[in-house]
Scaffold this motif. Structure first.
Motif, PDB file in Angstrom:
ATOM      1  N   ILE A  25       0.826  -1.211   0.000  1.00  0.00           N
ATOM      2  CA  ILE A  25       0.000   0.000   0.000  1.00  0.00           C
ATOM      3  C   ILE A  25       0.862   1.263   0.000  1.00  0.00           C
ATOM      4  CG2 ILE A  25      -1.687   1.345   1.328  1.00  0.00           C
ATOM      5  CD1 ILE A  25      -2.905  -1.255   2.286  1.00  0.00           C
ATOM      6  N   TRP A  26       1.922   1.260   0.799  1.00  0.00           N
ATOM      7  CA  TRP A  26       2.709   2.488   0.933  1.00  0.00           C
ATOM      8  C   TRP A  26       4.017   2.511   0.133  1.00  0.00           C
ATOM      9  CZ3 TRP A  26       7.535   1.402   2.616  1.00  0.00           C
ATOM     10  CH2 TRP A  26       7.739   0.277   3.437  1.00  0.00           C
ATOM     11  N   ILE A  27       4.367   1.417  -0.526  1.00  0.00           N
ATOM     12  CA  ILE A  27       5.665   1.325  -1.181  1.00  0.00           C
ATOM     13  C   ILE A  27       5.905   2.434  -2.201  1.00  0.00           C
ATOM     14  CG2 ILE A  27       4.862  -0.204  -3.007  1.00  0.00           C
ATOM     15  CD1 ILE A  27       8.305  -0.200  -1.213  1.00  0.00           C
ATOM     16  N   ASN A  28       4.829   2.949  -2.821  1.00  0.00           N
ATOM     17  CA  ASN A  28       4.985   4.013  -3.809  1.00  0.00           C
ATOM     18  C   ASN A  28       4.869   5.407  -3.209  1.00  0.00           C
ATOM     19  OD1 ASN A  28       5.376   2.287  -6.050  1.00  0.00           O
ATOM     20  ND2 ASN A  28       3.157   1.920  -6.162  1.00  0.00           N
ATOM     21  N   ASN A  29       4.671   5.458  -1.889  1.00  0.00           N
ATOM     22  CA  ASN A  29       4.624   6.740  -1.190  1.00  0.00           C
ATOM     23  C   ASN A  29       6.062   7.072  -0.772  1.00  0.00           C
ATOM     24  OD1 ASN A  29       4.433   8.736   0.873  1.00  0.00           O
ATOM     25  ND2 ASN A  29       2.296   8.196   1.216  1.00  0.00           N
ATOM     26  N   THR A  30       6.701   7.911  -1.541  1.00  0.00           N
ATOM     27  CA  THR A  30       8.129   8.187  -1.336  1.00  0.00           C
ATOM     28  C   THR A  30       8.444   8.679   0.073  1.00  0.00           C
ATOM     29  OG1 THR A  30       8.366   8.760  -3.673  1.00  0.00           O
ATOM     30  CG2 THR A  30      10.103   9.496  -2.175  1.00  0.00           C
ATOM     31  N   ALA A  31       7.613   9.561   0.590  1.00  0.00           N
ATOM     32  CA  ALA A  31       7.864  10.123   1.916  1.00  0.00           C
ATOM     33  C   ALA A  31       7.825   9.049   2.997  1.00  0.00           C
ATOM     34  CB  ALA A  31       6.843  11.210   2.229  1.00  0.00           C
ATOM     35  N   ILE A  32       6.843   8.160   2.924  1.00  0.00           N
ATOM     36  CA  ILE A  32       6.731   7.086   3.913  1.00  0.00           C
ATOM     37  C   ILE A  32       7.878   6.099   3.747  1.00  0.00           C
ATOM     38  CG2 ILE A  32       5.398   5.040   4.571  1.00  0.00           C
ATOM     39  CD1 ILE A  32       2.890   6.629   4.338  1.00  0.00           C
ATOM     40  N   LYS A  33       8.246   5.811   2.501  1.00  0.00           N
ATOM     41  CA  LYS A  33       9.347   4.879   2.264  1.00  0.00           C
ATOM     42  C   LYS A  33      10.639   5.398   2.892  1.00  0.00           C
ATOM     43  CE  LYS A  33      11.643   2.140  -1.292  1.00  0.00           C
ATOM     44  NZ  LYS A  33      12.968   2.301  -0.657  1.00  0.00           N
ATOM     45  N   ILE A  34      10.861   6.691   2.814  1.00  0.00           N
ATOM     46  CA  ILE A  34      12.062   7.290   3.418  1.00  0.00           C
ATOM     47  C   ILE A  34      12.055   7.074   4.925  1.00  0.00           C
ATOM     48  CG2 ILE A  34      13.197   9.485   3.970  1.00  0.00           C
ATOM     49  CD1 ILE A  34      12.395  10.460   1.181  1.00  0.00           C
ATOM     50  N   GLU A  35      10.907   7.305   5.542  1.00  0.00           N
ATOM     51  CA  GLU A  35      10.811   7.131   6.992  1.00  0.00           C
ATOM     52  C   GLU A  35      10.951   5.659   7.393  1.00  0.00           C
ATOM     53  OE1 GLU A  35      10.932   9.692   8.987  1.00  0.00           O
ATOM     54  OE2 GLU A  35      10.896  10.921   7.169  1.00  0.00           O
ATOM     55  N   MET A  36      10.423   4.768   6.577  1.00  0.00           N
ATOM     56  CA  MET A  36      10.524   3.331   6.866  1.00  0.00           C
ATOM     57  C   MET A  36      11.972   2.852   6.735  1.00  0.00           C
ATOM     58  SD  MET A  36       7.791   1.945   7.934  1.00  0.00           S
ATOM     59  CE  MET A  36       8.127   0.203   7.644  1.00  0.00           C
ATOM     60  N   ASP A  37      12.698   3.390   5.770  1.00  0.00           N
ATOM     61  CA  ASP A  37      14.121   3.054   5.639  1.00  0.00           C
ATOM     62  C   ASP A  37      14.891   3.526   6.866  1.00  0.00           C
ATOM     63  OD1 ASP A  37      13.693   1.875   3.199  1.00  0.00           O
ATOM     64  OD2 ASP A  37      14.341   3.609   2.016  1.00  0.00           O
ATOM     65  N   LYS A  38      14.554   4.723   7.323  1.00  0.00           N
ATOM     66  CA  LYS A  38      15.200   5.266   8.529  1.00  0.00           C
ATOM     67  C   LYS A  38      14.832   4.416   9.747  1.00  0.00           C
ATOM     68  CE  LYS A  38      14.441   9.690   8.996  1.00  0.00           C
ATOM     69  NZ  LYS A  38      13.713  10.978   8.858  1.00  0.00           N
ATOM     70  N   LEU A  39      13.575   3.987   9.800  1.00  0.00           N
ATOM     71  CA  LEU A  39      13.111   3.177  10.920  1.00  0.00           C
ATOM     72  C   LEU A  39      13.837   1.830  10.951  1.00  0.00           C
ATOM     73  CD1 LEU A  39      11.199   2.699  13.291  1.00  0.00           C
ATOM     74  CD2 LEU A  39       9.448   1.959  11.651  1.00  0.00           C
ATOM     75  N   GLU A  40      13.976   1.210   9.794  1.00  0.00           N
ATOM     76  CA  GLU A  40      14.669  -0.077   9.725  1.00  0.00           C
ATOM     77  C   GLU A  40      16.114   0.049  10.187  1.00  0.00           C
ATOM     78  OE1 GLU A  40      15.362  -3.788   6.596  1.00  0.00           O
ATOM     79  OE2 GLU A  40      14.800  -1.805   5.816  1.00  0.00           O
ATOM     80  N   SER A  41      16.788   1.094   9.753  1.00  0.00           N
ATOM     81  CA  SER A  41      18.173   1.321  10.149  1.00  0.00           C
ATOM     82  C   SER A  41      18.279   1.563  11.653  1.00  0.00           C
ATOM     83  CB  SER A  41      18.739   2.524   9.393  1.00  0.00           C
ATOM     84  OG  SER A  41      20.045   2.830   9.848  1.00  0.00           O
ATOM     85  N   ASN A  42      17.377   2.370  12.166  1.00  0.00           N
ATOM     86  CA  ASN A  42      17.379   2.685  13.599  1.00  0.00           C
ATOM     87  C   ASN A  42      17.157   1.430  14.441  1.00  0.00           C
ATOM     88  OD1 ASN A  42      15.752   3.274  16.189  1.00  0.00           O
ATOM     89  ND2 ASN A  42      16.638   5.276  15.725  1.00  0.00           N
ATOM     90  N   LEU A  43      16.179   0.622  14.067  1.00  0.00           N
ATOM     91  CA  LEU A  43      15.861  -0.583  14.837  1.00  0.00           C
ATOM     92  C   LEU A  43      17.002  -1.596  14.790  1.00  0.00           C
ATOM     93  CD1 LEU A  43      12.081  -1.117  13.990  1.00  0.00           C
ATOM     94  CD2 LEU A  43      13.094  -0.075  16.013  1.00  0.00           C
ATOM     95  N   SER A  44      17.703  -1.641  13.664  1.00  0.00           N
ATOM     96  CA  SER A  44      18.847  -2.537  13.540  1.00  0.00           C
ATOM     97  C   SER A  44      19.939  -2.126  14.524  1.00  0.00           C
ATOM     98  CB  SER A  44      19.383  -2.504  12.109  1.00  0.00           C
ATOM     99  OG  SER A  44      20.533  -3.317  11.990  1.00  0.00           O
ATOM    100  N   GLN A  45      20.185  -0.829  14.605  1.00  0.00           N
ATOM    101  CA  GLN A  45      21.191  -0.322  15.539  1.00  0.00           C
ATOM    102  C   GLN A  45      20.747  -0.526  16.985  1.00  0.00           C
ATOM    103  OE1 GLN A  45      22.941   3.661  14.455  1.00  0.00           O
ATOM    104  NE2 GLN A  45      21.412   3.563  12.837  1.00  0.00           N
ATOM    105  N   LEU A  46      19.472  -0.294  17.235  1.00  0.00           N
ATOM    106  CA  LEU A  46      18.928  -0.440  18.586  1.00  0.00           C
ATOM    107  C   LEU A  46      19.037  -1.879  19.056  1.00  0.00           C
ATOM    108  CD1 LEU A  46      17.508   1.212  20.799  1.00  0.00           C
ATOM    109  CD2 LEU A  46      15.329   0.522  19.795  1.00  0.00           C
ATOM    110  N   GLU A  47      18.743  -2.792  18.167  1.00  0.00           N
ATOM    111  CA  GLU A  47      18.827  -4.206  18.502  1.00  0.00           C
ATOM    112  C   GLU A  47      20.263  -4.615  18.802  1.00  0.00           C
ATOM    113  OE1 GLU A  47      16.815  -8.316  16.883  1.00  0.00           O
ATOM    114  OE2 GLU A  47      17.603  -6.928  15.393  1.00  0.00           O
ATOM    115  N   SER A  48      21.190  -4.086  18.020  1.00  0.00           N
ATOM    116  CA  SER A  48      22.604  -4.402  18.210  1.00  0.00           C
ATOM    117  C   SER A  48      23.106  -3.896  19.560  1.00  0.00           C
ATOM    118  CB  SER A  48      23.428  -3.781  17.088  1.00  0.00           C
ATOM    119  OG  SER A  48      24.800  -3.996  17.292  1.00  0.00           O
ATOM    120  N   VAL A  49      22.767  -2.657  19.891  1.00  0.00           N
ATOM    121  CA  VAL A  49      23.205  -2.062  21.153  1.00  0.00           C
ATOM    122  C   VAL A  49      22.569  -2.768  22.333  1.00  0.00           C
ATOM    123  CG1 VAL A  49      23.145   0.024  22.573  1.00  0.00           C
ATOM    124  CG2 VAL A  49      23.641   0.197  20.135  1.00  0.00           C
ATOM    125  N   SER A  50      21.292  -3.121  22.207  1.00  0.00           N
ATOM    126  CA  SER A  50      20.569  -3.771  23.299  1.00  0.00           C
ATOM    127  C   SER A  50      21.113  -5.152  23.613  1.00  0.00           C
ATOM    128  CB  SER A  50      19.078  -3.882  22.950  1.00  0.00           C
ATOM    129  OG  SER A  50      18.509  -2.605  22.773  1.00  0.00           O
TER     130      SER A  50
END
Length: 220
Positions: A25-50
């Motif tokens: 549904i949102w894959i073609n929404n560029t603005a949301i895709k940018i935030e989701m990419d940022k979210l994925e990166s953030n969660l990956s780092q958070l998981e690593s630190v935790s």
């Protein structure tokens, strides 16, 4: 990580999973895709630190206290006879340098004591052979040297661990703040999907369980 941040991070992982379930549904929404990419990166780092082990200075501090006591005891065992040796050779300067007590050494800060012990040990090493006539053994002198080295090597460990723990906590804090910014933007962007099942499921996943009263109000 405190309880509030843990709750927030759990919400973030849950929402990320839910969003991916509606990816088509949102894959073609560029603005949301940018935030989701940022979210994925953030969660990956958070998981690593935790997953990093909890940093505790308790055991190291206890080891330092023990090492300090053993170093002081070992050096006093040799400086006692050594100070008498100094008197016998009429070297008052040497005597004064060796004339230390347990009370004096114990009162010294960790920033000062290591160097004092090293200086005493250096003096002893230069007169070691002569001290054998004063009831000391080579083992006594060697033991003082090893105990002092052990103390010196451990004395800075608590400071290093505190700095490391502070750095880790700062990293977690930064990641959580980044999450808040990401979700602030996502919440605004998601309004284009109001009254859809996608939006309803998003709102459900954004609910933070047991989060303090400061939680954002998502009612519109």
């Amino acid at each position: 990580m405190n309880t509030a941040d843990q709750n927030y991070s759990c919400m973030a992982f849950s929402t990320f999973t839910k969003m991916n379930a509606y990816r088509s549904i949102w894959i073609n929404n560029t603005a949301i895709k940018i935030e989701m990419d940022k979210l994925e990166s953030n969660l990956s780092q958070l998981e690593s630190v935790s997953k990093e082990p909890v940093i505790s200075t308790i055991n190291v501090t206890q080891d330092k206290v023990k090492a300090k006591a053993e170093a002081i005891s070992a050096i006093l065992k040799v400086t006692g006879p050594a100070s008498v040796y100094a008197l016998d050779i009429d070297n008052t300067t040497l005597h004064d340098k060796l004339n230390v007590s347990k009370g004096i050494l114990n009162k010294m800060q960790d920033s000062v004591l290591p160097q004092r012990l090293i200086r005493l040990n250096n003096i002893i090493s230069h007169i070691a052979h002569d001290l054998l006539e004063y009831g000391l053994t080579t083992e006594d002198i060697s033991n003082a040297n090893s105990k002092i080295k052990a103390y010196v090597s451990i004395v800075d460990d608590p400071k290093k661990l505190i700095a490391e723990r502070s750095s880790k906590n700062k990293t977690l804090s930064v990641l959580i703040e980044e999450l808040r910014d990401i979700f602030y933007r996502l919440d605004k962007l998601m309004r284009v999907y109001v009254d859809t099942d996608f939006y309803i499921e998003y709102r459900k996943s954004r609910k933070i369980t047991d989060y303090p009263a400061k939680v954002e109000n998502y009612q519109e």
